[in-house]
Scaffold this motif. Structure first.
Motif, PDB file in Angstrom:
ATOM      1  N   VAL A 108       0.869   4.317  -2.755  1.00  0.00           N
ATOM      2  CA  VAL A 108       0.729   5.721  -2.342  1.00  0.00           C
ATOM      3  C   VAL A 108       1.911   6.533  -2.875  1.00  0.00           C
ATOM      4  O   VAL A 108       1.733   7.634  -3.401  1.00  0.00           O
ATOM      5  N   LYS A 120       1.791   9.670  -5.530  1.00  0.00           N
ATOM      6  CA  LYS A 120       2.425  10.953  -5.208  1.00  0.00           C
ATOM      7  C   LYS A 120       3.391  11.371  -6.319  1.00  0.00           C
ATOM      8  O   LYS A 120       3.432  12.522  -6.727  1.00  0.00           O
ATOM      9  N   GLU A 135       0.835  -1.201   0.000  1.00  0.00           N
ATOM     10  CA  GLU A 135       0.000   0.000   0.000  1.00  0.00           C
ATOM     11  C   GLU A 135       0.876   1.260   0.000  1.00  0.00           C
ATOM     12  O   GLU A 135       0.584   2.235  -0.687  1.00  0.00           O
TER      13      GLU A 135
END
Length: 160
Positions: free
Chosen positions: A58, A62, A54
Motif C-alpha cells: 500500500v 501511494k 500488505e
C-alpha cells in the motif's frame, strides 16, 4: 494584416512534433532524477514483492501515485513555461515554429505579451479536452486559428 500567410494545421502540427521531441528530452532530464530520489528505481534489483507486507505494498502504491501526480505537475509547468516564454519572446515562437519559419502574433502582427501567451497556452488544454477539435479548427478557419488562438486574438503566420 491581409498580406499575411497564415500557418495551417499541418505546418503547425510538424512544429508541434519538433517541440514535443525537445520537451521529451527536457522532461526526462528533469523527471528521472526526481523519480530516483523518490525511490522509484525498483527495477535496479533487490526488489522482492513476495516478501512485502500488505502495508508495504500500500505504501509503495501511494509513493508511486504521489510521484505520478508530482511528475505530472512538473511536466505541465515545464511545458507552460516553454511555450509561454518562447512565444512571448523576441522569437515569437517555439523552436519548432522557428525551424519552420512561423511566428505567433497578436491580431495586429505584434508580439504577444506574456499574459496573452500564457492564456493562449492554457487554452490549449481546452482545445485538447474537446476531442482535439480546438486544434483541428486551424484547418478550417479563415485565418487558420485554433480555438486557443481565438481566445486571445492570436495568429500563427509564416515569416516574411
Amino acid at each position: 494584416m491581409s498580406d499575411n500567410k497564415y500557418a495551417g494545421f499541418w505546418l503547425r502540427f510538424v512544429a508541434y512534433i519538433i517541440d514535443y521531441l525537445i520537451l521529451y528530452v527536457i522532461n526526462l532530464i528533469i523527471l528521472v532524477p526526481i523519480m530516483g530520489a523518490l525511490g522509484l528505481g525498483i527495477a535496479s534489483g533487490g526488489f522482492d514483492m513476495a516478501s512485502m507486507t500488505e502495508g508495504d505494498v500500500v505504501q509503495m502504491v501511494k509513493t508511486i501515485l504521489m510521484a505520478v501526480v508530482a511528475g505530472s505537475i512538473v511536466l505541465i509547468i515545464v511545458n507552460l513555461l516553454y511555450y509561454t516564454l518562447m512565444e512571448s519572446s523576441k522569437f515569437q515562437g517555439t523552436v519548432g515554429k522557428i525551424a519552420l519559419g512561423l511566428k505567433v502574433t497578436d491580431a495586429n502582427g505584434g508580439k504577444l505579451d506574456i499574459v496573452k501567451a500564457f492564456l493562449r497556452n492554457l487554452g490549449k488544454i481546452v482545445s485538447g479536452i474537446i476531442l482535439m477539435i480546438g486544434y483541428i479548427m486551424a484547418g478550417f478557419t479563415a485565418k487558420k486559428q485554433a480555438l486557443h488562438d481565438m481566445f486571445v486574438g492570436a495568429l500563427v503566420v509564416k515569416k516574411k
